[in-house]
Design a protein around this motif. Structure first.
Motif, PDB file in Angstrom:
ATOM      1  N   ASN A 264      -7.165   6.854 -14.763  1.00 16.48           N
ATOM      2  CA  ASN A 264      -6.593   5.612 -14.224  1.00 16.48           C
ATOM      3  C   ASN A 264      -6.004   5.846 -12.845  1.00 16.48           C
ATOM      4  OD1 ASN A 264      -7.199   3.905 -16.247  1.00 16.48           O
ATOM      5  ND2 ASN A 264      -5.265   4.153 -17.336  1.00 16.48           N
TER       6      ASN A 264
ATOM      7  N   ARG B  39      -8.675   6.149 -10.282  1.00 16.22           N
ATOM      8  CA  ARG B  39      -9.232   4.818  -9.961  1.00 16.22           C
ATOM      9  C   ARG B  39      -8.294   4.063  -9.021  1.00 16.22           C
ATOM     10  NH1 ARG B  39     -10.890   3.512 -16.061  1.00 16.22           N
ATOM     11  NH2 ARG B  39     -12.839   4.638 -16.132  1.00 16.22           N
ATOM     12  N   ARG B  40      -7.010   4.231  -9.269  1.00 18.00           N
ATOM     13  CA  ARG B  40      -6.011   3.564  -8.419  1.00 18.00           C
ATOM     14  C   ARG B  40      -6.091   4.101  -6.984  1.00 18.00           C
ATOM     15  NH1 ARG B  40       0.237   3.593  -9.983  1.00 18.00           N
ATOM     16  NH2 ARG B  40       0.854   2.184  -8.339  1.00 18.00           N
TER      17      ARG B  40
ATOM     18  N   SER C 180     -14.927  10.056  -7.583  1.00 22.48           N
ATOM     19  CA  SER C 180     -15.938   9.542  -8.524  1.00 22.48           C
ATOM     20  C   SER C 180     -16.303  10.593  -9.573  1.00 22.48           C
ATOM     21  CB  SER C 180     -17.184   9.079  -7.773  1.00 22.48           C
ATOM     22  OG  SER C 180     -17.799  10.201  -7.190  1.00 22.48           O
TER      23      SER C 180
ATOM     24  N   LEU D  56     -13.538   9.616  -1.681  1.00 26.23           N
ATOM     25  CA  LEU D  56     -14.073   8.732  -2.725  1.00 26.23           C
ATOM     26  C   LEU D  56     -15.132   9.452  -3.554  1.00 26.23           C
ATOM     27  CD1 LEU D  56     -14.311   5.373  -0.780  1.00 26.23           C
ATOM     28  CD2 LEU D  56     -12.813   5.878  -2.684  1.00 26.23           C
TER      29      LEU D  56
ATOM     30  N   GLN E 286     -10.644   2.208  -0.777  1.00 23.92           N
ATOM     31  CA  GLN E 286     -11.983   1.640  -0.823  1.00 23.92           C
ATOM     32  C   GLN E 286     -12.508   1.133   0.514  1.00 23.92           C
ATOM     33  OE1 GLN E 286     -12.273  -1.202  -3.969  1.00 23.92           O
ATOM     34  NE2 GLN E 286     -13.592   0.184  -5.090  1.00 23.92           N
ATOM     35  N   LYS E 287     -11.644   0.535   1.293  1.00 23.31           N
ATOM     36  CA  LYS E 287     -12.152  -0.128   2.496  1.00 23.31           C
ATOM     37  C   LYS E 287     -12.188   0.794   3.706  1.00 23.31           C
ATOM     38  CE  LYS E 287     -10.964  -4.661   0.895  1.00 23.31           C
ATOM     39  NZ  LYS E 287      -9.912  -5.650   0.816  1.00 23.31           N
TER      40      LYS E 287
ATOM     41  N   LYS F 143       0.830  -1.195   0.000  1.00 20.94           N
ATOM     42  CA  LYS F 143       0.000   0.000   0.000  1.00 20.94           C
ATOM     43  C   LYS F 143       0.876   1.261   0.000  1.00 20.94           C
ATOM     44  CE  LYS F 143      -4.241   1.554   2.010  1.00 20.94           C
ATOM     45  NZ  LYS F 143      -5.321   1.237   2.894  1.00 20.94           N
TER      46      LYS F 143
ATOM     47  N   ALA G 133      -8.724   5.489  -5.648  1.00 22.51           N
ATOM     48  CA  ALA G 133     -10.008   5.046  -5.090  1.00 22.51           C
ATOM     49  C   ALA G 133      -9.906   3.598  -4.603  1.00 22.51           C
ATOM     50  CB  ALA G 133     -11.105   5.180  -6.138  1.00 22.51           C
ATOM     51  N   ALA G 134      -9.196   2.760  -5.373  1.00 22.74           N
ATOM     52  CA  ALA G 134      -9.033   1.356  -4.972  1.00 22.74           C
ATOM     53  C   ALA G 134      -8.240   1.259  -3.666  1.00 22.74           C
ATOM     54  CB  ALA G 134      -8.328   0.581  -6.070  1.00 22.74           C
TER      55      ALA G 134
ATOM     56  N   GLU H 134      -9.373  -5.642 -19.271  1.00 25.10           N
ATOM     57  CA  GLU H 134      -8.695  -4.401 -18.923  1.00 25.10           C
ATOM     58  C   GLU H 134      -8.486  -3.596 -20.198  1.00 25.10           C
ATOM     59  OE1 GLU H 134      -5.547  -4.362 -16.073  1.00 25.10           O
ATOM     60  OE2 GLU H 134      -6.102  -6.379 -15.458  1.00 25.10           O
TER      61      GLU H 134
END
Lengths: 328, 444
Positions: free
Chosen positions: A137, A140-141, A160, A156, A147-148, A111, A143-144, B357
């Motif tokens: 991209n 999104r990375r 979006s 987040l 995420q938790k 991480k 956000a991933a 992907e």
């Protein structure tokens, strides 16, 4: 019925400025030079230098532990199968525990590596003429990564809304904005903890106590900064920060020792002694600010555009330590 | 990538470089090999996903082997030129060495296969699902409109005048087929630059194909009569001969080409020369998009479960790349990507729904232009014109953010540039986003 004429074609014109010998020649070397990034992003973590000797010692240690464990099991089994079974179970439980810890540390490392990578991407995009694609991209990375964490809902929500038309600087600006509350909380914590540590050191009369105090307060500071950002620090990151803490401890110990030896011969004046101790406290407090600052940088996906920890914090720490240790 | 637990063979990743003629496939493959050969240098070494790769080695044992030497010779020659167009299919095989894992005593290996072939043949993939009347109907729908109706008005009229039930005149059939091939060649050249030029092997025959052996042409009378059912032609008539030869072409040329090369891909690069089509205008843009949509139909996409992966392959990564981004100023390079997304919106949406992907990007395999800053702060590009070989300084037009829905967009006078001098095999060629493309394709 007359057919409607087709709409006129939209013409995009190229402007030719010069041709032939007036144009300077172009070669691959110049393009290579243009592409060279002017300043490499500052590494967040020290680069790994795996050494064969470290590996050798680790392997030898592991083999030795396995042999000792096996011997213990055989010995226990000879004594009683119950003892042998117990030793086996204990060993397995220990091994399982270590594997679990290792797995967690590995996850945390991945991480933080991803965070460092994202920060490097932001830094690269600051270079003149750097391509501004891939923002979607990247978002999104990010956000991933988040995420938790229910606490990161605002972040987040912001991510979006990102689309391909965004630039890196826009995304960085929005992320800075989203981190605002956490940055303020972390900076406040660092200020508070640095002042406290500085005062403790200035007031403490025993070198051993100083040593423990610095270790305790700095480790707690690092953990609490990470907690504010909802990040679990990996082992290499922790080790990097603990190295800084060790330097802080070394500073405390050395200054304490020098102070002790000098005070007996030269510093007969009490006021002077107090002043020197306050200076020692200020030094430790400023180093604690630096440790906290580095912990903040490790926990944020976006590199700092302006100093995360206000430079005035240093002055405030000095003022606070001075005022608390002033005998008048 | 197939990683069967029952085999110890080096895993092979097959990447299909899919692009129409003149899209820049051979140059891209040459640049990809060059970057992989220099994997520890340049921007590729900084890609986090490729950190474990230590060495890349181009293998000469592939059959038929991609002519990397010819590509290198062209690019590093004085003056340098682009690699010549491909005339037959070939494979570029690169062996990658990956850092030794902690549990192993030797480094791992992985083979990357890049497939090169003439872009003209890709169009034949449209034929896979068509019988002869469907082929005639499709070609008629293109030829009955401008610009094709203007390019070959006489030929189209003559084809429409042929009665499919009349006895065939073989000499005339061969003559018409020859003229059809010439019409296809004219259509793909500037100023038209049309893409749907079928059948592809009429333009470029390849080693084992001779058009005279099984001649056929589209018969437009079938469409003019308005019939929908498959007609029955008398033996030895125009219709019977053309149907038979068309089916022979489809089943013995187009289908094997697809099954041999494209059915077992792991990743795909869809290469489009969007700027090139924009210089030709609306018709070329429409035609190229339709051609791409048609040719992508037969491919199998999707992420299989692990058991399925043991037995069959599916394309799991697709990169849609707009080439020649270096012909634009830095601000417009980003717009080229969004323009490509907008242009291929339906194709991208179709692919995005396949749980693969997907990445849409603008690239330049070999950077041919350099940004020049003027004293007044404006920017222009300098490069070497491909046709004249002379230096050229120009300001390319500012691109719109999205493609107009009716595609009525045209770029005027955009120079076609030659590669820069001083390219060297021992250094990665200066390119744009080749590192990102490789990182995406090899992320496994």
């Amino acid at each position: 019925m007359n057919k409607a004429p087709p709409p006129p074609e939209q013409i995009l014109r190229t402007i030719i400025h010069a041709m032939g010998d007036q144009v300077p020649p172009i070669d691959a070397e110049q393009i290579h030079q243009d592409q060279t990034i002017e300043a490499e992003p500052e590494p967040l973590l020290p680069t790994k230098h795996p050494h064969w000797f470290t590996r050798l010692v680790t392997t030898a240690l592991l083999i030795w532990l396995m042999v000792i464990w096996s011997q213990a099991i055989v010995w226990g089994w000879a004594l009683s199968p119950l003892v042998g079974g117990l030793l086996l179970a204990c060993g397995l439980a220990l091994l399982g525990g270590f594997l679990l810890l290792g797995w967690q540390a590995r996850r945390a490392k991945h991480k933080l590596d991803a965070i460092a990578d994202i920060q490097a991407q932001f830094n690269q995009a600051k270079v003149p003429h750097a391509p501004q694609t891939g923002v979607l991209n990247l978002s999104r990375r990010i956000a991933a990564l988040m995420q938790k964490k229910p606490q990161q809902a605002q972040l987040l929500q912001m991510l979006s809304t990102v689309d391909e038309s965004w630039t890196y600087s826009e995304l960085a600006h929005e992320l800075e904005h989203s981190y605002g509350a956490q940055d303020r909380a972390a900076a406040k914590l660092i200020q508070r903890e640095a002042i406290r540590t500085g005062i403790f050191i200035a007031a403490s009369p025993y070198p051993l106590l100083d040593f423990l105090l610095v270790a305790w307060r700095n480790v707690a500071l690092v953990e609490r900064v990470a907690l504010i950002y909802q990040i679990k620090l990996s082992t290499p990151a922790r080790w990097h920060l603990y190295q800084m803490i060790l330097r802080n401890i070394a500073f405390t110990t050395v200054t304490e020792t020098v102070l002790d030896s000098v005070s007996q011969s030269w510093l007969s004046n009490v006021l002077l002694q107090v002043g020197v101790r306050a200076g020692q406290g200020v030094g430790v407090a400023l180093y604690s600010v630096r440790i906290g600052h580095q912990a903040m940088r490790l926990c944020r996906v976006v590199p700092e555009s302006k100093p995360l920890v206000d430079r005035n914090i240093g002055k405030m720490v000095i003022e606070a330590v001075r005022s608390k240790t002033n005998p008048a | 990538m197939v990683n069967s637990p029952f085999t110890l063979k080096t895993p092979v990743t097959r990447i299909g470089i899919t692009g129409l003629s003149q899209a820049g496939k051979s140059t891209l493959i040459t640049a990809l090999i060059n970057h992989l050969e220099n994997i520890r240098r340049g921007s590729l070494a900084k890609q986090a996903t490729l950190k474990g790769l230590t060495h890349g080695h181009w293998m000469r044992d592939a059959t038929p082997n991609f002519d990397y030497d010819a590509g290198l010779h062209a690019l590093t020659n004085s003056p340098p030129t682009w690699p010549r167009s491909t005339t037959d299919w070939s494979i570029a095989r690169i062996e990658l060495t990956i850092d030794r894992p902690w549990y192993s005593t030797k480094p791992r290996r992985r083979i990357i296969e890049l497939l090169d072939y003439p872009g003209e043949w890709l169009l034949d993939l449209c034929l896979l699902e068509w019988d002869y009347p469907a082929f005639c109907a499709a070609v008629w729908s293109w030829c009955s409109q401008t610009p094709r109706a203007e390019i070959a008005a006489d030929l189209i009229q003559q084809l429409a005048a042929i009665d499919p039930n009349a006895p065939v005149d073989r000499a005339y059939l061969l003559e018409l087929q020859q003229r059809w091939a010439e019409f296809l060649a004219d259509s793909r050249l500037p100023p038209h630059q049309l893409s749907r030029n079928l059948p592809g092997r009429f333009l470029l025959n390849g080693t084992n194909f001779s058009p005279e052996r099984h001649p056929f042409i589209p018969l437009f009378a079938l469409n003019l009569s308005g019939g929908t059912a498959t007609p029955k032609f008398p033996a030895n008539s125009w219709g019977a001969v053309c149907t038979q030869n068309y089916l022979s072409y489809r089943d013995h040329e187009a289908k094997p080409f697809f099954s041999r090369h494209f059915q077992s891909l792991d990743a795909q690069v869809i290469l489009i020369d969007l700027l090139g089509a924009m210089t030709a205008g609306q018709s070329a843009l429409k035609d190229m998009r339709a051609a791409l949509e048609c040719t992508l139909q037969p491919f199998t996409y999707g992420t299989d479960h692990w058991l399925g992966r043991l037995f069959r392959r599916k394309i799991r990564r697709v990169a849609v790349c707009a080439t020649k981004m270096d012909h634009l100023l830095p601000d417009d390079q980003k717009r080229l990507q969004s323009l490509a997304e907008s242009y291929l919106y339906e194709t991208v949406q179709h692919l995005a729904a396949k749980s693969i992907e997907l990445n849409v990007m603008a690239i330049a395999a070999v950077q041919a232009a350099r940004v020049q800053e003027e004293p007044d702060g404006t920017h222009s590009l300098i490069g070497r014109d491909k046709r004249t070989g002379q230096g050229v300084q120009f300001t390319p037009p500012a691109l719109p953010q999205t493609m107009p829905h009716n595609l009525n967009l045209k770029i005027d006078d955009l120079p076609q540039l030659a590669p820069p001098a001083g390219l060297d095999r021992t250094r990665p060629f200066p390119g744009r986003r080749i590192d990102q493309l490789l990182a995406f394709l090899l992320a496994d």
